[in-house]
Motif scaffolding. Structure first.
Motif, short mmCIF file in Angstrom:
data_model
loop_
_atom_site.label_atom_id
_atom_site.label_comp_id
_atom_site.label_asym_id
_atom_site.label_seq_id
_atom_site.Cartn_x
_atom_site.Cartn_y
_atom_site.Cartn_z
N ARG A 128 -10.27 -36.66 -3.60
CA ARG A 128 -10.06 -37.95 -2.93
C ARG A 128 -11.06 -38.17 -1.80
O ARG A 128 -11.49 -39.31 -1.56
CB ARG A 128 -8.64 -38.04 -2.38
N GLY B 185 -9.79 -40.52 5.39
CA GLY B 185 -9.17 -39.76 4.31
C GLY B 185 -8.24 -38.68 4.82
O GLY B 185 -7.13 -38.50 4.29
N GLY C 16 -6.92 -31.72 -5.14
CA GLY C 16 -6.72 -33.16 -5.20
C GLY C 16 -7.24 -33.85 -3.95
O GLY C 16 -7.85 -34.92 -4.02
N LEU C 17 -7.03 -33.20 -2.79
CA LEU C 17 -7.56 -33.76 -1.54
C LEU C 17 -9.08 -33.76 -1.57
O LEU C 17 -9.71 -34.74 -1.18
CB LEU C 17 -7.05 -32.93 -0.36
N THR D 58 -14.22 -40.17 -2.42
CA THR D 58 -14.18 -41.62 -2.63
C THR D 58 -13.81 -42.42 -1.39
O THR D 58 -14.00 -43.64 -1.39
CB THR D 58 -13.16 -41.95 -3.74
N VAL D 59 -13.27 -41.79 -0.36
CA VAL D 59 -12.81 -42.56 0.81
C VAL D 59 -14.00 -43.09 1.60
O VAL D 59 -15.08 -42.49 1.60
CB VAL D 59 -11.93 -41.68 1.72
#
Length: 251
Positions: free
Chosen positions: A208, A218, A204-205, A211-212
């Motif tokens: 993410r 992030g 999940g990290l 997209t940061v």
């Protein structure tokens, strides 16, 4: 005498502050490479971390090396062994991952055996021109790729940790590829000690971090969500291939 000049006590330096300064010097330095960004974050469970981390661009600018290792235990004993292993890898920086890991293991094996310790290690070389990644995962299993399409995939380990691999049995290099917008992220196993954490916390990290706005933001956001006091050392390193600019076709 020169020794007195640089002696911490004689210089009035606080030992805790000095220890943190030395440990910070062992953390990855900022990385500058066209089309790529890198970041790291860490939190020690016992003042001194037993994790080792590195992200460095080769002098010729053609490749970057990403390393994350986790020595058994925590605190100063684990930190000493981590520094020893990182130094051995630094001495073999010109070698490909399989050769570097084997050489570093040969260099530290006796010390690790005497200390009744071992370390897991992820060591990768990324070709910056096209995102080709060659890596060795020595019992680590906490690396993942976040893809530009929003999916993520964990990289599992198929080898034994540093110090436990039988002598004479070489580790075979493995390969993946980072396309424009993809992220390679690696954590120490302290990530599983976070509240309600699973391996999906890692993937999940990775998703993410695609997209940061910046990897540093992030990772800072992720660490801010973790407890201030952790039960196990937590270190994360990430390397992102920036998306292709609009108007330019992808290779």
């Amino acid at each position: 005498m020169l020794q007195d000049l640089y002696d911490d006590e004689d210089a009035g330096l606080d030992q805790t502050v000095r220890l943190r300064t030395v440990q910070a010097a062992l953390q990855p330095a900022p990385v500058t490479a066209s089309g790529w960004t890198a970041a790291h974050a860490s939190r020690a469970a016992a003042g001194v971390t037993g994790d080792l981390a590195e992200v460095v661009v080769a002098p010729d600018g053609r490749s970057a090396t990403l390393t994350l290792g986790d020595v058994m235990g925590k605190g100063i004993p684990a930190g000493l062994l981590a520094a020893n292993l990182l130094g051995a890898l630094d001495a073999l920086a010109r070698e490909n991952p399989a050769v570097a890991v084997e050489g570093a293991e040969n260099a530290v094996r006796t010390r690790f055996e005497r200390a009744s310790s071992f370390a897991t290690l992820f060591h990768a070389r990324v070709r910056l021109a096209d995102g080709a990644v060659e890596f060795v995962d020595a019992g680590h299993g906490f690396a993942a790729i976040g893809y530009a399409d929003g999916t993520a995939e964990r990289i599992t380990s198929v080898d034994l940790p540093i110090g436990l691999q039988p002598r004479g049995f070489a580790r075979l290099p493995r390969h993946v590829e980072l396309g424009p917008g993809d992220v390679l992220v690696c954590a120490s196993d302290g990530i599983l000690e976070l509240p309600d954490a699973t391996f999906e916390t890692l993937t999940g990290l990775a998703a993410r971090l695609v997209t940061v706005p910046t990897l540093a933001d992030g990772l800072a956001s992720f660490m801010a969500s973790a407890p201030e006091a952790v039960d196990d050392d937590l270190t994360i390193v990430a390397l992102r291939r920036e998306p292709a600019r609009e108007g330019k076709p992808r290779r």
